[in-house]
Each structure stands twice: as C-alpha cells, then as structure tokens.
Design a protein around this motif. Structure first.
Motif, mmCIF file in Angstrom:
data_model
loop_
_atom_site.group_PDB
_atom_site.id
_atom_site.type_symbol
_atom_site.label_atom_id
_atom_site.label_comp_id
_atom_site.label_asym_id
_atom_site.label_seq_id
_atom_site.Cartn_x
_atom_site.Cartn_y
_atom_site.Cartn_z
ATOM 1 N N ALA A 1 -0.415 9.926 13.018
ATOM 2 C CA ALA A 1 -1.239 11.285 12.881
ATOM 3 C C ALA A 1 -2.018 11.090 11.417
ATOM 4 N N GLN A 2 -2.666 10.022 11.161
ATOM 5 C CA GLN A 2 -3.336 9.758 10.136
ATOM 6 C C GLN A 2 -4.634 10.490 9.982
ATOM 7 N N GLU A 3 -4.901 10.777 8.670
ATOM 8 C CA GLU A 3 -6.328 11.411 8.223
ATOM 9 C C GLU A 3 -7.422 10.477 9.156
ATOM 10 N N ALA A 4 -8.231 11.358 9.540
ATOM 11 C CA ALA A 4 -9.671 10.457 9.986
ATOM 12 C C ALA A 4 -10.220 9.594 9.006
ATOM 13 N N PRO A 5 -10.415 8.433 9.368
ATOM 14 C CA PRO A 5 -11.024 7.373 8.535
ATOM 15 C C PRO A 5 -12.477 7.936 8.015
ATOM 16 N N ALA B 1 9.086 1.493 -1.736
ATOM 17 C CA ALA B 1 8.718 1.927 -3.088
ATOM 18 C C ALA B 1 8.952 3.711 -3.005
ATOM 19 N N HIS B 2 9.311 4.272 -4.298
ATOM 20 C CA HIS B 2 9.442 5.508 -4.154
ATOM 21 C C HIS B 2 8.107 6.378 -4.594
ATOM 22 N N TRP B 3 7.386 6.502 -3.469
ATOM 23 C CA TRP B 3 6.139 7.232 -3.677
ATOM 24 C C TRP B 3 6.243 8.800 -3.790
ATOM 25 N N ARG B 4 5.148 9.129 -4.584
ATOM 26 C CA ARG B 4 5.311 10.735 -4.916
ATOM 27 C C ARG B 4 5.034 11.445 -3.632
ATOM 28 N N PRO B 5 5.848 12.615 -3.208
ATOM 29 C CA PRO B 5 5.704 13.273 -2.417
ATOM 30 C C PRO B 5 4.421 13.906 -1.875
ATOM 31 N N ASP B 6 3.948 14.117 -3.101
ATOM 32 C CA ASP B 6 2.564 15.163 -3.136
ATOM 33 C C ASP B 6 1.308 14.486 -3.277
ATOM 34 N N GLY B 7 1.309 13.053 -2.901
ATOM 35 C CA GLY B 7 0.342 12.034 -2.854
ATOM 36 C C GLY B 7 -0.763 12.421 -1.740
ATOM 37 N N PRO B 8 -1.842 11.686 -1.862
ATOM 38 C CA PRO B 8 -3.054 12.155 -1.201
ATOM 39 C C PRO B 8 -2.605 11.762 0.571
ATOM 40 N N GLY C 1 -8.218 2.996 0.676
ATOM 41 C CA GLY C 1 -9.291 2.358 -0.118
ATOM 42 C C GLY C 1 -9.398 2.565 -1.275
ATOM 43 N N GLU C 2 -9.098 4.175 -1.616
ATOM 44 C CA GLU C 2 -9.046 4.615 -3.110
ATOM 45 C C GLU C 2 -7.829 3.736 -3.771
ATOM 46 N N ASP C 3 -6.769 3.794 -3.417
ATOM 47 C CA ASP C 3 -5.554 2.666 -4.110
ATOM 48 C C ASP C 3 -6.139 1.483 -4.273
ATOM 49 N N LEU C 4 -6.932 0.698 -3.443
ATOM 50 C CA LEU C 4 -7.468 -0.528 -3.631
ATOM 51 C C LEU C 4 -8.447 -0.275 -4.889
ATOM 52 N N GLN D 1 0.773 -1.206 -0.093
ATOM 53 C CA GLN D 1 -0.136 0.089 -0.040
ATOM 54 C C GLN D 1 0.944 1.278 0.061
ATOM 55 N N ARG D 2 0.171 2.410 -0.472
ATOM 56 C CA ARG D 2 1.007 3.549 -0.545
ATOM 57 C C ARG D 2 1.681 3.995 0.902
ATOM 58 N N TYR D 3 3.135 4.704 0.618
ATOM 59 C CA TYR D 3 3.871 4.953 1.625
ATOM 60 C C TYR D 3 4.384 3.621 2.609
ATOM 61 N N PHE D 4 4.149 2.530 2.355
ATOM 62 C CA PHE D 4 4.566 1.450 2.954
ATOM 63 C C PHE D 4 5.630 0.927 1.871
#
Length: 275
Positions: free
Chosen positions: A201-205, A64-71, A79-82, A58-61
């Motif tokens: 510090a994750q975004e509220a689910p 991988a070289h994830w985009r720094p400006d991702g969600p 969930g959107e990535d899934l 999954q993103r940020y785990f």
C-alpha cells in the motif's frame, strides 16, 4: 556480523541502524524489500577489505523503534532518508549501491542532492516510469500481474507468511525458492514480514522518467541479470538506455536475487565498478 556490532546513526532525531567495515572511500549499500542492514553483512565484510563499506536499515524495516508519526512508506520517504543518512554520516560524497526497491529511492536522492554522491550502481530497479516502449510496458504489466497478483491474494486474506513466501518465490523465479534459501536469509525476510502491508500500500513513487535519468549529474551504472524476469529486466534495460553510456551490464545467468545468492561475485562486480 552480530547485533552487537550494529550501530545507530542519528538522522533528524531518528536512529538508523547500520553496520560497517573497512576504511577509505565510503560505499553505502541500500537493501530492497524484506531486507535490512543484515542483508548486506557478507558483502560489507568482503568489500571492507578494500573500502569503507556501510549498510543501513531503511525506515520501517528491521526491528528499530521507528516513530509512528513518520512520513508515508514509499520510495520518496526512503530517498529523503538516504539524503539525511549521507549528510549525518559526514563522509560524502559516497558511492552508492542500491538493489531493487531501493533503486527508485536512490534515483530520487541523486536527482535532488547530486553533490552527496560520487557515483551509483543500481541492480535491477523495478519502477516502470523509465520505460518508453509500449510493447515492453505491456510485457512489464503482464509479468507484474503474474508475480504480484498471488502476493496480494495472500495478503488480502491476512496470510502474511504466505505473502512473504510468494514475494521471494516470485523474485527468485521459481516456486519453492523461499524454502530453498539458507536459514539466515529466511530469518531476515520473516523479520521484515511486518513491512508487507506497507509495501503493498506504499505511496506512489516520485515521477522520474527517462528524460530525468538522462539529466542526472552523477555517473550511474545499471546492472541486471540475464535470467531475471521481465518485471525486473524491462525497467533495468530502459533505465540503462535512458542514462546512456557503456558502463551498464547484464550479468549472465543471474536473477533478481543474485546479490544475495552469490555475495562474492556481487562484490567482485562492485569492485570492478569502483575501478
């Protein structure tokens, strides 16, 4: 499986690492906190004898070289990535297996795009928004404080290694659990140490309550361990009650980390669920 066997799937310009084995109907695995696609390598190999088993990072785990400006990091993003991953895979509808942190992300994706999923198995979702009983919610809060208070304390003084140890000890239900694991599991968890500040510090689910689970149009089975702690068992039981039906199951003697502790037994349960 080795890093050389890892592949990348392009999802809207972002490369998602994944592993797979076998042929036939696709089964997609989602890891929990401090995991990546390697978390499922034994389960993918075992299930790949009878199905097309796929596990992605999954993103940020992972590394991988994830985009720094991702969600923003959180279950909505995952969930959107899934949804994007399954669409890019082009093999849907897929059967979905999600564990712990990934459970709420899975519920979000299933609610938004039910046509992409044939069924889902969620092992111990940990979000309390499905819990209606006030006494159970109070017990959840007490255990959440007991488990996560020490984690926040370690992270607050910048000791992320200790925060990782405390998260795994808390999830495993005893002090020293992290160090007692096999080296491969500790390696994967430490490789994902960089996600600790994001997790804390994750975004509220997304708001998903019991009524939303009852209205899902995809068959969902919830499983939980008989020896797991309240912070995991209470949301699991509440989700199972909200969804209804008789497919849900308590695994005798199992804890939150059972899929990792006993991959053969977990895959046997997945095979039984697949029918």
């Amino acid at each position: 499986m080795t890093n050389e066997e890892m592949r990348l799937l392009d999802v809207d310009g972002e490369g998602f690492p994944y592993i797979e084995a076998g042929e036939g109907a696709p089964v997609v695995f989602m890891h929990g906190a401090l995991g990546d696609c390697r978390t499922w390598e034994r389960q993918v190999r075992l299930l790949g004898r009878s199905a097309r088993a796929i596990a992605y990072t999954q993103r940020y785990f992972g590394d991988a070289h994830w985009r720094p400006d991702g969600p923003p990091f959180g279950t909505r993003c995952h969930g959107e990535d899934l949804i994007g991953f399954v669409e890019a895979l082009g093999a849907g509808p897929v059967a979905l297996v999600a564990w712990s942190y990934a459970g709420h992300a899975a519920f979000h994706a299933i609610r938004e795009r039910p046509e992409l999923f044939s069924r889902a198995l969620i092992y111990e979702p940990g979000v309390p928004s499905y819990v209606r009983d006030e006494a159970a919610l109070a017990r959840f809060g007490e255990d959440a404080q007991a488990m996560f208070g020490p984690i926040f304390e370690a992270a607050g003084r910048g000791d992320m290694e200790e925060a990782v140890r405390r998260l795994i000890d808390g999830s495993g239900g005893r002090a020293g659990y992290f160090e007692a694991q096999e080296e491969r599991r500790r390696e994967i968890e430490f490789d994902n140490m960089h996600t600790m500040p994001l997790l804390l510090a994750q975004e509220a689910p997304p708001e998903i309550g019991a009524d939303d689970l009852a209205a899902l149009r995809v068959p969902v089975t919830v499983m939980w361990g008989g020896a797991t702690r309240p912070v995991f068992s209470i949301p699991s039981r509440a989700a199972a009650e909200a969804i209804g039906g008789t497919a849900h199951r308590e695994i005798a003697g199992a804890g939150h980390l059972w899929p990792d502790e006993e991959p053969e037994a977990f895959v046997k349960a997945v095979r039984g669920w697949l029918g």
